[in-house]
Design a protein around this motif. Structure first.
Motif, PDB file in Angstrom:
ATOM      1  N   THR A 118       0.832  -1.206   0.000  1.00 60.53           N
ATOM      2  CA  THR A 118       0.000   0.000   0.000  1.00 60.53           C
ATOM      3  C   THR A 118       0.863   1.251   0.000  1.00 60.53           C
ATOM      4  O   THR A 118       0.586   2.221  -0.710  1.00 60.53           O
ATOM      5  N   MET A 119       1.926   1.238   0.780  1.00 57.71           N
ATOM      6  CA  MET A 119       2.786   2.423   0.855  1.00 57.71           C
ATOM      7  C   MET A 119       3.483   2.699  -0.466  1.00 57.71           C
ATOM      8  O   MET A 119       3.582   3.858  -0.896  1.00 57.71           O
ATOM      9  N   ILE A 120       3.955   1.667  -1.152  1.00 58.31           N
ATOM     10  CA  ILE A 120       4.647   1.940  -2.415  1.00 58.31           C
ATOM     11  C   ILE A 120       3.652   2.404  -3.480  1.00 58.31           C
ATOM     12  O   ILE A 120       3.995   3.230  -4.343  1.00 58.31           O
ATOM     13  N   SER A 121       2.417   1.920  -3.421  1.00 59.59           N
ATOM     14  CA  SER A 121       1.409   2.393  -4.370  1.00 59.59           C
ATOM     15  C   SER A 121       1.060   3.851  -4.112  1.00 59.59           C
ATOM     16  O   SER A 121       0.927   4.650  -5.046  1.00 59.59           O
ATOM     17  N   TYR A 122       0.918   4.213  -2.848  1.00 66.47           N
ATOM     18  CA  TYR A 122       0.548   5.595  -2.531  1.00 66.47           C
ATOM     19  C   TYR A 122       1.704   6.561  -2.740  1.00 66.47           C
ATOM     20  O   TYR A 122       1.477   7.749  -2.971  1.00 66.47           O
ATOM     21  N   ALA A 123       2.900   6.066  -2.680  1.00 68.85           N
ATOM     22  CA  ALA A 123       4.031   6.928  -3.044  1.00 68.85           C
ATOM     23  C   ALA A 123       3.923   7.309  -4.516  1.00 68.85           C
ATOM     24  O   ALA A 123       4.192   8.461  -4.896  1.00 68.85           O
ATOM     25  N   TYR A 124       3.506   6.358  -5.326  1.00 67.80           N
ATOM     26  CA  TYR A 124       3.304   6.631  -6.754  1.00 67.80           C
ATOM     27  C   TYR A 124       2.163   7.631  -6.949  1.00 67.80           C
ATOM     28  O   TYR A 124       2.284   8.582  -7.737  1.00 67.80           O
ATOM     29  N   TYR A 125       1.041   7.422  -6.246  1.00 68.17           N
ATOM     30  CA  TYR A 125      -0.085   8.353  -6.358  1.00 68.17           C
ATOM     31  C   TYR A 125       0.353   9.772  -5.996  1.00 68.17           C
ATOM     32  O   TYR A 125       0.014  10.745  -6.678  1.00 68.17           O
ATOM     33  N   GLY A 126       1.089   9.884  -4.900  1.00 66.47           N
ATOM     34  CA  GLY A 126       1.524  11.204  -4.450  1.00 66.47           C
ATOM     35  C   GLY A 126       2.448  11.890  -5.444  1.00 66.47           C
ATOM     36  O   GLY A 126       2.331  13.096  -5.682  1.00 66.47           O
ATOM     37  N   THR A 127       3.359  11.129  -6.036  1.00 67.70           N
ATOM     38  CA  THR A 127       4.276  11.731  -7.007  1.00 67.70           C
ATOM     39  C   THR A 127       3.535  12.182  -8.262  1.00 67.70           C
ATOM     40  O   THR A 127       3.904  13.189  -8.879  1.00 67.70           O
ATOM     41  N   ARG A 128       2.465  11.470  -8.629  1.00 71.59           N
ATOM     42  CA  ARG A 128       1.656  11.905  -9.775  1.00 71.59           C
ATOM     43  C   ARG A 128       0.989  13.251  -9.472  1.00 71.59           C
ATOM     44  O   ARG A 128       0.897  14.122 -10.350  1.00 71.59           O
ATOM     45  N   ALA A 129       0.511  13.417  -8.240  1.00 66.77           N
ATOM     46  CA  ALA A 129      -0.117  14.682  -7.858  1.00 66.77           C
ATOM     47  C   ALA A 129       0.914  15.811  -7.830  1.00 66.77           C
ATOM     48  O   ALA A 129       0.641  16.935  -8.280  1.00 66.77           O
ATOM     49  N   VAL A 130       2.096  15.531  -7.299  1.00 64.57           N
ATOM     50  CA  VAL A 130       3.168  16.536  -7.272  1.00 64.57           C
ATOM     51  C   VAL A 130       3.570  16.912  -8.694  1.00 64.57           C
ATOM     52  O   VAL A 130       3.787  18.093  -9.006  1.00 64.57           O
ATOM     53  N   ARG A 131       3.639  15.917  -9.552  1.00 67.38           N
ATOM     54  CA  ARG A 131       4.013  16.170 -10.945  1.00 67.38           C
ATOM     55  C   ARG A 131       2.970  17.063 -11.627  1.00 67.38           C
ATOM     56  O   ARG A 131       3.316  17.922 -12.448  1.00 67.38           O
TER      57      ARG A 131
ATOM     58  N   LEU B  73       1.080  19.330 -10.110  1.00 70.44           N
ATOM     59  CA  LEU B  73       1.150  20.670  -9.528  1.00 70.44           C
ATOM     60  C   LEU B  73       2.394  21.436  -9.963  1.00 70.44           C
ATOM     61  O   LEU B  73       2.339  22.645 -10.203  1.00 70.44           O
ATOM     62  N   PHE B  74       3.529  20.737 -10.070  1.00 69.71           N
ATOM     63  CA  PHE B  74       4.804  21.421 -10.300  1.00 69.71           C
ATOM     64  C   PHE B  74       5.444  21.094 -11.645  1.00 69.71           C
ATOM     65  O   PHE B  74       6.545  21.571 -11.937  1.00 69.71           O
ATOM     66  N   GLY B  75       4.769  20.253 -12.445  1.00 67.93           N
ATOM     67  CA  GLY B  75       5.344  19.897 -13.725  1.00 67.93           C
ATOM     68  C   GLY B  75       6.392  18.805 -13.563  1.00 67.93           C
ATOM     69  O   GLY B  75       6.606  18.265 -12.470  1.00 67.93           O
ATOM     70  N   PRO B  76       7.105  18.477 -14.656  1.00 65.68           N
ATOM     71  CA  PRO B  76       8.102  17.390 -14.601  1.00 65.68           C
ATOM     72  C   PRO B  76       9.373  17.811 -13.876  1.00 65.68           C
ATOM     73  O   PRO B  76      10.466  17.806 -14.443  1.00 65.68           O
ATOM     74  N   SER B  77       9.205  18.166 -12.608  1.00 63.16           N
ATOM     75  CA  SER B  77      10.341  18.619 -11.805  1.00 63.16           C
ATOM     76  C   SER B  77      10.861  17.465 -10.953  1.00 63.16           C
ATOM     77  O   SER B  77      10.166  16.997 -10.037  1.00 63.16           O
ATOM     78  N   GLU B  78      12.065  17.009 -11.238  1.00 61.90           N
ATOM     79  CA  GLU B  78      12.656  15.933 -10.444  1.00 61.90           C
ATOM     80  C   GLU B  78      12.906  16.391  -9.009  1.00 61.90           C
ATOM     81  O   GLU B  78      12.803  15.606  -8.068  1.00 61.90           O
ATOM     82  N   LEU B  79      13.219  17.675  -8.842  1.00 58.59           N
ATOM     83  CA  LEU B  79      13.446  18.205  -7.502  1.00 58.59           C
ATOM     84  C   LEU B  79      12.188  18.095  -6.656  1.00 58.59           C
ATOM     85  O   LEU B  79      12.237  17.622  -5.514  1.00 58.59           O
ATOM     86  N   ALA B  80      11.053  18.514  -7.225  1.00 61.73           N
ATOM     87  CA  ALA B  80       9.794  18.473  -6.477  1.00 61.73           C
ATOM     88  C   ALA B  80       9.409  17.039  -6.122  1.00 61.73           C
ATOM     89  O   ALA B  80       9.002  16.758  -4.982  1.00 61.73           O
ATOM     90  N   THR B  81       9.521  16.120  -7.089  1.00 68.25           N
ATOM     91  CA  THR B  81       9.139  14.737  -6.808  1.00 68.25           C
ATOM     92  C   THR B  81      10.083  14.088  -5.803  1.00 68.25           C
ATOM     93  O   THR B  81       9.643  13.301  -4.950  1.00 68.25           O
TER      94      THR B  81
END
Length: 508
Positions: A414-427, A429-437
């Motif tokens: 569950t945690m690894i799946s939600y890490a993916y969900y969260g990074t999609r949301a960050v992406r 909001l901030f675009g393809p920023s490796e720093l933000a993700t």
């Protein structure tokens, strides 16, 4: 009289500031800092209106009503589309090696999404519901799961319909995209942009709460239960268990969706089989008590005791925990389904509706029967996964270990799946920023440690509040986009009937 948000915040601060007795552990310090915020957020998101003396959280009504509306609108697609969803998931209608756009198969999309929904909500969440609402809460969990299948159908269809395929091969999808692009198509571009941004912010915080804090908290608690309880060498060291879990999660989430799909595709079937077989042992040893358990579930669901208090109170507990478990209406699963290899969005809608059935109707019901049959929920001083652990130990003291393994595996996936969900949301909001993700991933790992260190009550408050907040913009968008899903479904069914869509050739 219910506390106002301000009063709740003040009360929580006062409670957190209470001087502890004896040495203060790191876990206690973390809990004292974070608990007031959890209590405050819960009071805001779960604002209630009194009905017959029982507080009814408006957000729960919002989700349940949506599930009913989608079920009626699509003429019980949760029933009529079930078998076709199974056929698509096993590759009967789409070849895994097809040249359709996408990265993962229908089955991998399903297991990735299921790994985010089938988890400790099915083990600890069911125990919480029954401990608060009695056996009758199980009935309302099952009903919410069946109706939630229709909501998932709508979400997953739209998730694929409005996904974006980037030049580097990445696929971005989910509610933020169908809110932005879908509403723009019907002339509501400004509303769509605002709701997509709101959803993304809620998704980031939900991934930190329900996606990892609750998981790490209950995984740690079960490790303590399995290694001696209060006398366990791990007691009072949630932060240490959290660090280990964070390291294991960090090793996977850096690989992206293919890495996550590969892990969950192997892990989910194994952990589900282990847990289901263990529960079947409990049910088999208590086979004669199953009819009485179902009787307690049905009678408890419509208990006349306290009129509204008996029925409505139990109903709210069942629906709330079912939604936390299967996430229908939350929108998270649409993110996991969006990278699927398909040219027809509605095919993934059929696959997506299988999730609440597997999650709530099958696994949650089995857990509930085990807890009711063994009477574990009546034991004083137990909460969350401790109740389920007691049910397992009714077979033999060592039988808590299969549960421990399943709990840790469920939490991990569950945690690894939600890490993916969260990074999609960050992406988004901030675009393809490796720093933000990368910053988000570090924060995500820190919250795993925080969750393991906190008390269950505070974790549930924070997790529920963040997860349920996502449903507000998501369901508004789903209502607006019902005509889009209707057109997709009608076109697909017409092609099925004419033979333009036919089963894929099977090897061998």
């Amino acid at each position: 009289m219910a506390l106002t948000a301000t009063a709740t915040w003040s009360a929580a601060q006062a409670l957190a500031a209470t001087e502890p007795v004896g040495p203060v552990t790191l876990d206690e310090r973390v809990n004292a800092v974070v608990s007031p915020l959890s209590t405050f957020l819960s009071s805001v998101i779960f604002a209630s209106v009194p009905v017959g003396g029982v507080p009814i959280p408006l957000i729960v009504v919002w989700l349940f009503a949506a599930a009913i509306i989608f079920t009626l609108t699509f003429r019980f697609i949760n029933i009529s589309g079930f078998w076709h969803g199974v056929q698509i998931a096993i590759g009967r209608y789409d070849k895994p090696d097809s040249d359709a756009p996408g990265l993962i198969t229908h089955f991998q999309a399903l297991t990735t999404a299921v790994s985010g929904t089938v988890g400790l909500g099915n083990i600890a969440g069911v125990a919480v519901a029954i401990s608060l609402g009695g056996p009758g809460a199980t009935f309302w969990m099952i009903l919410a799961g069946l109706l939630g299948m229709s909501t998932k159908f709508v979400e997953c269809t739209l998730g694929v319909k409005y996904r974006e395929i980037q030049k580097d091969g990445r696929i971005d999808g989910g509610p933020m995209f169908y809110l932005r692009d879908g509403l723009a198509e019907i002339g509501k571009a400004r509303l769509g942009r605002v709701m997509a941004a709101v959803f993304s912010v809620c998704m980031v915080f939900a991934s930190l709460g329900g996606g990892n804090m609750f998981q790490s908290n209950q995984a740690y608690q079960q490790l303590v239960n399995a290694t001696g309880g209060a006398s366990s060498p791990l007691a009072g060291s949630g932060w240490l268990a959290g660090l280990v879990l964070a390291a294991l999660v960090g090793a996977v989430i850096l690989g992206g969706i293919r890495s996550i799909a590969n892990v969950t595709g192997k892990l989910v079937p194994v952990m589900a089989a282990l847990y289901i077989l263990s529960v079947l042992v409990i049910l088999g040893l208590n086979f004669s008590a199953i009819p009485a358990a179902f009787g307690a579930i049905l009678s408890g669901a419509f208990s006349p005791q306290g009129v509204a208090g008996g029925v409505i109170g139990v109903m709210i507990q069942g629906i709330r925990r079912a939604t936390f478990s299967n996430e229908a209406g939350i929108g998270s699963a649409a993110i996991a389904h969006s990278p699927v290899k398909t040219r027809r969005p509605v095919t993934e809608g059929f696959v997506g509706l299988l999730e609440p059935f597997l999650d709530t109707v099958v696994i949650c019901t089995m857990t509930a029967l085990a807890i009711v049959i063994t009477g574990a929920y009546t034991q004083p001083g137990l909460s969350g996964v401790g109740i389920t652990d007691t049910a397992f130990r009714s077979v033999a003291p060592w039988f808590g270990w299969p549960l421990t393994i399943a709990v840790v595996m469920f939490a991990y996936s569950t945690m690894i799946s939600y890490a993916y969900y969260g990074t999609r949301a960050v992406r988004y909001l901030f675009g393809p920023s490796e720093l933000a993700t990368n910053i988000f991933k570090v924060v995500f790992l820190i919250f795993i440690v925080i969750g393991a260190s906190m008390n269950l009550g505070a974790v549930i408050d924070f997790s529920d509040a963040m997860l349920f907040s996502m449903s507000i913009p998501n369901i508004i968008g789903l209502y607006f986009l019902i005509p889009v899903v209707k057109r997709e479904l009608a076109s697909y069914r017409a092609d099925l009937k004419s033979g333009r869509v036919k089963p894929a050739p099977q090897n061998g």
